[in-house]
Design a protein around this motif. Structure first.
Motif, PDB file in Angstrom:
ATOM      1  N   VAL A 127      39.176  34.921  31.956  1.00 13.94           N
ATOM      2  CA  VAL A 127      40.396  35.388  32.626  1.00 13.94           C
ATOM      3  C   VAL A 127      40.020  36.230  33.839  1.00 13.94           C
ATOM      4  N   TRP A 128      40.975  36.391  34.740  1.00 14.05           N
ATOM      5  CA  TRP A 128      40.801  37.274  35.894  1.00 14.05           C
ATOM      6  C   TRP A 128      41.380  38.640  35.577  1.00 14.05           C
ATOM      7  N   ASP A 129      40.800  39.675  36.177  1.00 12.90           N
ATOM      8  CA  ASP A 129      41.412  40.998  36.089  1.00 12.90           C
ATOM      9  C   ASP A 129      42.369  41.147  37.278  1.00 12.90           C
ATOM     10  N   GLU A 130      43.006  42.285  37.392  1.00 10.97           N
ATOM     11  CA  GLU A 130      44.019  42.473  38.437  1.00 10.97           C
ATOM     12  C   GLU A 130      43.428  42.381  39.839  1.00 10.97           C
ATOM     13  N   ASP A 131      42.180  42.850  40.010  1.00 11.00           N
ATOM     14  CA  ASP A 131      41.535  42.759  41.322  1.00 11.00           C
ATOM     15  C   ASP A 131      41.273  41.304  41.697  1.00 11.00           C
ATOM     16  N   ASP A 132      40.835  40.496  40.714  1.00 15.87           N
ATOM     17  CA  ASP A 132      40.594  39.071  40.964  1.00 15.87           C
ATOM     18  C   ASP A 132      41.896  38.377  41.382  1.00 15.87           C
ATOM     19  N   ILE A 133      42.968  38.698  40.671  1.00 18.29           N
ATOM     20  CA  ILE A 133      44.268  38.082  40.959  1.00 18.29           C
ATOM     21  C   ILE A 133      44.708  38.411  42.379  1.00 18.29           C
ATOM     22  N   LYS A 134      44.612  39.695  42.733  1.00 14.94           N
ATOM     23  CA  LYS A 134      45.037  40.126  44.077  1.00 14.94           C
ATOM     24  C   LYS A 134      44.196  39.445  45.158  1.00 14.94           C
ATOM     25  N   THR A 135      42.879  39.408  44.941  1.00 16.07           N
ATOM     26  CA  THR A 135      41.984  38.786  45.925  1.00 16.07           C
ATOM     27  C   THR A 135      42.317  37.310  46.103  1.00 16.07           C
ATOM     28  N   PHE A 136      42.487  36.625  44.988  1.00 22.82           N
ATOM     29  CA  PHE A 136      42.761  35.191  45.064  1.00 22.82           C
ATOM     30  C   PHE A 136      44.103  34.913  45.726  1.00 22.82           C
ATOM     31  N   LEU A 137      45.152  35.606  45.299  1.00 20.91           N
ATOM     32  CA  LEU A 137      46.487  35.356  45.845  1.00 20.91           C
ATOM     33  C   LEU A 137      46.562  35.720  47.328  1.00 20.91           C
ATOM     34  N   ASP A 138      45.887  36.803  47.725  1.00 23.84           N
ATOM     35  CA  ASP A 138      45.870  37.169  49.145  1.00 23.84           C
ATOM     36  C   ASP A 138      45.223  36.057  49.966  1.00 23.84           C
ATOM     37  N   PHE A 139      44.156  35.485  49.428  1.00 25.74           N
ATOM     38  CA  PHE A 139      43.449  34.417  50.131  1.00 25.74           C
ATOM     39  C   PHE A 139      44.244  33.120  50.121  1.00 25.74           C
ATOM     40  N   ALA A 140      44.957  32.865  49.011  1.00 28.41           N
ATOM     41  CA  ALA A 140      45.675  31.599  48.840  1.00 28.41           C
ATOM     42  C   ALA A 140      47.036  31.578  49.539  1.00 28.41           C
ATOM     43  N   LYS A 141      47.443  32.704  50.130  1.00 25.25           N
ATOM     44  CA  LYS A 141      48.781  32.770  50.729  1.00 25.25           C
ATOM     45  C   LYS A 141      48.998  31.736  51.825  1.00 25.25           C
ATOM     46  N   ASN A 142      47.911  31.336  52.480  1.00 20.59           N
ATOM     47  CA  ASN A 142      48.044  30.344  53.547  1.00 20.59           C
ATOM     48  C   ASN A 142      47.991  28.914  53.021  1.00 20.59           C
ATOM     49  N   SER A 143      47.797  28.768  51.713  1.00 25.45           N
ATOM     50  CA  SER A 143      47.745  27.432  51.122  1.00 25.45           C
ATOM     51  C   SER A 143      49.155  26.887  50.916  1.00 25.45           C
ATOM     52  N   ARG A 144      49.294  25.607  51.126  1.00 24.15           N
ATOM     53  CA  ARG A 144      50.585  24.950  50.881  1.00 24.15           C
ATOM     54  C   ARG A 144      51.035  25.160  49.446  1.00 24.15           C
ATOM     55  N   TYR A 145      50.083  25.250  48.537  1.00 24.77           N
ATOM     56  CA  TYR A 145      50.422  25.297  47.111  1.00 24.77           C
ATOM     57  C   TYR A 145      50.263  26.704  46.520  1.00 24.77           C
ATOM     58  N   TYR A 146      50.434  27.692  47.356  1.00 24.88           N
ATOM     59  CA  TYR A 146      50.409  29.077  46.902  1.00 24.88           C
ATOM     60  C   TYR A 146      51.396  29.308  45.756  1.00 24.88           C
ATOM     61  N   SER A 147      52.571  28.704  45.851  1.00 25.96           N
ATOM     62  CA  SER A 147      53.613  28.901  44.828  1.00 25.96           C
ATOM     63  C   SER A 147      53.148  28.428  43.453  1.00 25.96           C
ATOM     64  N   VAL A 148      52.337  27.373  43.414  1.00 25.48           N
ATOM     65  CA  VAL A 148      51.844  26.856  42.137  1.00 25.48           C
ATOM     66  C   VAL A 148      51.029  27.935  41.426  1.00 25.48           C
ATOM     67  N   PHE A 149      50.119  28.559  42.154  1.00 21.74           N
ATOM     68  CA  PHE A 149      49.250  29.573  41.554  1.00 21.74           C
ATOM     69  C   PHE A 149      50.041  30.822  41.169  1.00 21.74           C
ATOM     70  N   LEU A 150      51.012  31.172  42.005  1.00 20.38           N
ATOM     71  CA  LEU A 150      51.843  32.344  41.714  1.00 20.38           C
ATOM     72  C   LEU A 150      52.672  32.108  40.451  1.00 20.38           C
ATOM     73  N   ILE A 151      53.262  30.936  40.326  1.00 15.23           N
ATOM     74  CA  ILE A 151      54.057  30.611  39.132  1.00 15.23           C
ATOM     75  C   ILE A 151      53.186  30.664  37.881  1.00 15.23           C
TER      76      ILE A 151
END
Length: 280
Positions: A127-151
């Protein structure tokens, strides 16, 4: 011979079938196709044709011994070609098929029933910790499928459930998502989950819901730009730039690419569900 004589005396003697196991498995698969989900049938077909028939298909069904089956399992395990979970699936298929052969009086007894099922070694959940989640989501924000990961991270929904989500499954007023359709690994959409418990309503936070709703404006622009090619037959929330369903394998490639680029620990997409559970 003693067993055969005893069976004859009791009136339960079974004439040994000379049918090859490969031939029997063809009819077994046809029968299974009538009673299981399409994705399950495709999985059975793969294991039968790629593993079971090449190893055991040349044997007459009445001459298959527990030793033949155990040796097959040993070979698969030593080769490392399949995980322990998939090796257990081979056993399930072989045992089920030979059970049917026994019921049909093609064999006296099921040799697979005398073989211990392969032990499943469960992988440690990552699993990811909160720092991993924040890092990944910040990086993935420009991805077309950002919503998939957020959901996935905020609701714990499975990949197939997210890719099968339709606009009519979203209740904006009550801020919920309903799981009534899923997508399998082959990109096939199936109404209904594997179990009745899988059909459920999930609460979604305002940020995630707003992110989902923003997709509507993007899709309108894409429809205008790609009208001759655009297809939207399934009302899907997650779709490609021409309106078609997103294949799970393509999503996996995007996910692992983003993980590599962001530098966070590599986990499976399914582990996003475990990550969500660990944060609750």
């Amino acid at each position: 011979m003693t067993e055969a004589k005893d069976a004859m005396n009791k009136g339960v003697y079974v004439e040994p079938s000379k049918t090859l196991y490969a031939e029997f498995m063809k009819s077994w698969l046809e029968d299974k196709g009538m009673n299981v989900r399409k994705s399950t049938f495709q999985s059975y077909t793969y294991y039968v044709n790629s593993h079971i028939v090449p190893a055991l298909g040349h044997l007459e069904i009445s001459k298959i011994t527990p030793r033949d089956i155990q040796s097959f399992y040993n070979d698969v395990k030593s080769s490392g070609s399949l995980s322990s979970e998939n090796l257990r699936k081979l056993h399930t298929i072989i045992n089920d098929s030979l059970n049917k052969a026994q019921k049909w009086d093609m064999i006296l007894r099921n040799p697979a029933a005398l073989v211990d099922p392969p032990k499943v070694t469960k992988k440690e959940v990552e699993v990811w910790d909160e720092d991993d989640i924040k890092t990944f989501l910040d990086f993935a924000k420009n991805s077309r499928y950002y919503s998939v990961f957020l959901i996935a991270l905020t609701t714990g929904m499975r990949r197939g459930e997210i890719l099968g989500l339709r606009w009519k499954d979203i209740d904006e007023q009550n801020e919920t998502l309903s799981v009534v359709q899923t997508m399998d690994m082959n990109g096939e959409l199936n109404i209904g989950a594997k179990t009745s418990a899988g059909n459920r309503r999930i609460s979604v936070d305002k940020n995630t819901l707003n992110q989902i709703l923003r997709l509507k404006s993007m899709y309108k622009q894409e429809l205008m730009a790609n009208r001759p090619l655009y297809k939207n037959e399934h009302d899907l929330v997650i779709r490609t730039s021409v309106g078609t369903p997103l294949n799970p394998r393509n999503l996996n490639r995007i996910f692992y690419s983003l993980i590599k680029q962001s530098g966070v620990k590599r986990i499976r997409f399914h582990d996003l569900r475990h990550t969500h559970a660990s944060l609750e």
